[in-house]
Design an enzyme around this catalytic site. Structure first.
Site, PDB file in Angstrom:
ATOM      1  CE  LYS A   1      54.764   1.101  11.634  1.00 56.72           C
ATOM      2  NZ  LYS A   1      54.725  -0.090  11.122  1.00 56.72           N
TER       3      LYS A   1
ATOM      4  CD  GLU B   1      62.198  -1.935  -4.313  1.00 55.34           C
ATOM      5  OE1 GLU B   1      61.432  -0.974  -3.558  1.00 55.34           O
ATOM      6  OE2 GLU B   1      63.255  -2.287  -3.628  1.00 55.34           O
TER       7      GLU B   1
ATOM      8  CB  CYS C   1      66.568  -2.910  -0.293  1.00 58.24           C
ATOM      9  SG  CYS C   1      68.011  -3.316   1.036  1.00 58.24           S
TER      10      CYS C   1
ATOM     11  CD  GLU D   1      69.897   2.888   5.025  1.00 59.60           C
ATOM     12  OE1 GLU D   1      70.007   2.219   4.106  1.00 59.60           O
ATOM     13  OE2 GLU D   1      70.708   3.552   5.405  1.00 59.60           O
TER      14      GLU D   1
ATOM     15  CB  SER E   1      58.390   1.527  -0.185  1.00 57.71           C
ATOM     16  OG  SER E   1      57.443   2.280   0.340  1.00 57.71           O
TER      17      SER E   1
END
Ligand code: NAD
Length: 499
Positions: A192, A402, A302, A266, A245
């Site tokens: 996906k 972040e 990231c 991740e 996220s």
């Protein structure tokens, strides 16, 4: 005249596509949603929202292909050939795929053609994992004790149906890191892509179709969180490989726990770069680290080091270099080879990043350069100005959360111990960087940093090396042998040689 990307859509023949399930394209989905271009917010095309029913059909197809089909039982040499052919297809379509990546997520065309996420490097990932296909094996430890004659033999067996859920910022590279090792190991896949960038995944699926894989080995379901959650919840899925996220990753981990599904995550980061007083040029270090945040995907990466800790003795020179870099940034038409930086992925992200600029000011950080959003031709898109904050408090939200935008936070330090302590004072632990000419210090500090990776005087990725995060930045590693371990289960057989 404002910017428009619609001529590129027509040139690339991008049209509404469906889902790819069990070896065929289907329009049977729960609905459709618009793909808006980040640079302009023009409607490029519409994409299918798969929904739970289509996810169910995709998982069943993958299940059949794994349980009854030829894939898992196929000689690895043959699986290897499929992956090698896919790498060749990616190379052959590199120019088209560069144009498409720019249409998908707004990555400036210069970077779409020449960066570590462009098609030739994506091909490398397939090529690398193709090489593993016929080398995945277990162990035969020697007989252990005189008390019995047991010969242990281990096998690495494919984990089963792997669900890959990926973010929007590297739509081809993320596809490769999920699909290539899974197929090399003999798993079947339901992928996906992100609802913010489905176009590359759809095109790569068309290329996948050219391989004539057995039906159900690879399936693509487009859509957003609901489609993703349906995939996570489906009992037919054995393993979830997620990149995205922290918040979504944490949610997936808890819901996947009900079935004890295998999970690799991740996730995001707030990585620190430590710049010591002995760097050859503090100005150059400032220039380079600011370029990381202000160009390419404009900080939407990231592993980016967005917290920069700089020794007090070179602090002003560092900021001078960083400020000078901002003058070289060019925002604009993503298909102009001179454009250096991307718009943010959507309006929500633009508002979020502008909000962090306010949070920075309210928290007492010093705005050195940038701030706000550009107007004029760029007003329609999700552009923000690259921004440099100095004197940031590491405990502030600016330094702890972040942001995923072109915002660099600079913090002074006086000693190696202080720098290491500040670097580690974060919930995240994805990457990090050390800039120094002192090898012993780089070794010492690097070992102390609580992160999955640390760059010394530079940073990069390669398919044969693992990356991943500690703490809230993830679980597991991708790349190299770690990926093979993540898509296989160890089986131990015990032969009683005594009869
Ligand atoms: P996101 O978490 O919003 O979405 C990622 C994917 O998860 C998308 O496909 C989305 O549709 C899907 N999703 C959302 N809710 C879901 C749910 N409840 N169940 C299942 N799937 C769901 O992330 P994003 O905005 O696409 O990407 C940016 C984030 O990804 C940043 O935090 C960034 O740091 C991280 N990222 C990490 C790495 C890494 O290697 N560690 C690489 C790239 C991006």
């Amino acid at each position: 005249m404002g910017i428009s990307v619609l001529d590129k859509r027509d040139q690339l023949s991008v049209t509404d596509r469906g889902l790819y399930i069990d070896g065929t394209w289907t329009d049977a989905a729960a609905g459709r949603f618009d793909h808006l271009h980040p640079a302009t917010n023009e409607m490029v095309t519409s994409v299918a929202e798969a929904g739970a029913d289509a996810v169910g059909r995709a998982v069943q197809a993958a299940r059949r292909a794994f349980d009854d089909g030829p894939w898992g039982a196929m000689r690895p040499r043959q699986r290897k050939r499929y992956l090698q052919r896919f790498a060749e297809l990616l190379e052959a379509h590199a120019d088209e795929l560069a144009m498409l990546q720019t249409l998908d997520n707004g990555l400036p065309i210069h970077h779409a053609r020449n960066s570590r996420i462009s098609a030739p490097h994506v091909a490398d990932v397939f090529d690398y994992f193709a090489g593993w296909a016929d080398k995945i094996s277990g162990e035969t430890p020697p007989l252990y004790t005189d008390a019995h004659d047991l010969q242990f033999v281990t096998f690495r067996e494919p984990v089963g149906v792997a669900a890959g859920i990926i973010p929007w910022n590297g739509p081809m590279m993320m596809f490769a890191y999920k699909v290539a090792p899974a197929l090399a190991c003999g798993c079947t896949v339901v992928l996906k892509p992100s609802e913010n960038a489905s176009l590359c995944a759809l095109r790569l699926t068309e290329l996948m179709q050219e391989l004539d894989l057995p039906p159900g080995v690879f399936n693509l379901v487009t859509g957003g969180p609901e489609t993703g959650q349906a995939l996570v919840d489906h009992p037919g899925v054995d393993k979830i490989a997620f990149t995205g996220s922290r918040a979504v990753g944490a949610h997936i981990m808890s819901t996947a726990g009900a079935d004890v599904k295998r999970v690799t995550l991740e996730l995001g980061g707030k990585s620190a770069a430590l710049v010591f007083a002995d760097v050859p040029s503090p100005e150059q270090a400032g220039y380079g680290l600011m370029a990381g945040a202000s160009t390419f995907l404009s900080g939407q990466i990231c592993s980016l080091t967005t917290r920069v800790l700089v020794h007090a003795s070179i602090y002003d020179r560092f900021l001078e270099g960083a400020t000078a870099q901002l003058e070289t940034v060019r925002l604009g038409d993503p298909y102009d080879p001179e454009t250096t930086s991307a718009a943010l992925i959507n309006r929500r992200q633009k508002e979020k990043v502008l909000g962090y600029m306010d949070i920075g000011l309210e928290g007492g950080a010093r705005l050195v350069a940038g701030g706000g959003a550009p107007g004029g031709d760029l007003e329609a898109g999700n552009w923000v100005n690259p921004t440099l904050f100095a004197d940031v408090d590491n405990a502030s939200r600016l330094a702890q959360e972040e942001i995923f935008g072109p915002v660099l936070s600079v913090i002074p330090f006086k000693s190696e111990e202080e720098a290491t302590r500040i670097a580690n004072a974060s919930r995240f632990g994805l990457s990090g960087a050390i800039f120094t000419r002192d090898v012993a210090r780089a070794f010492r500090v690097g070992r102390q940093m609580k992160t999955g990776s640390v760059g010394v005087n530079g940073y990069g990725l390669a398919p044969n090396a693992p990356i991943g995060g500690v703490k809230a930045s993830g679980v597991g590693r991708e790349g190299g042998q770690a990926s093979i371990e993540a898509y296989t289960e160890l089986k131990t057989m015990i032969f009683n040689l005594a009869g």
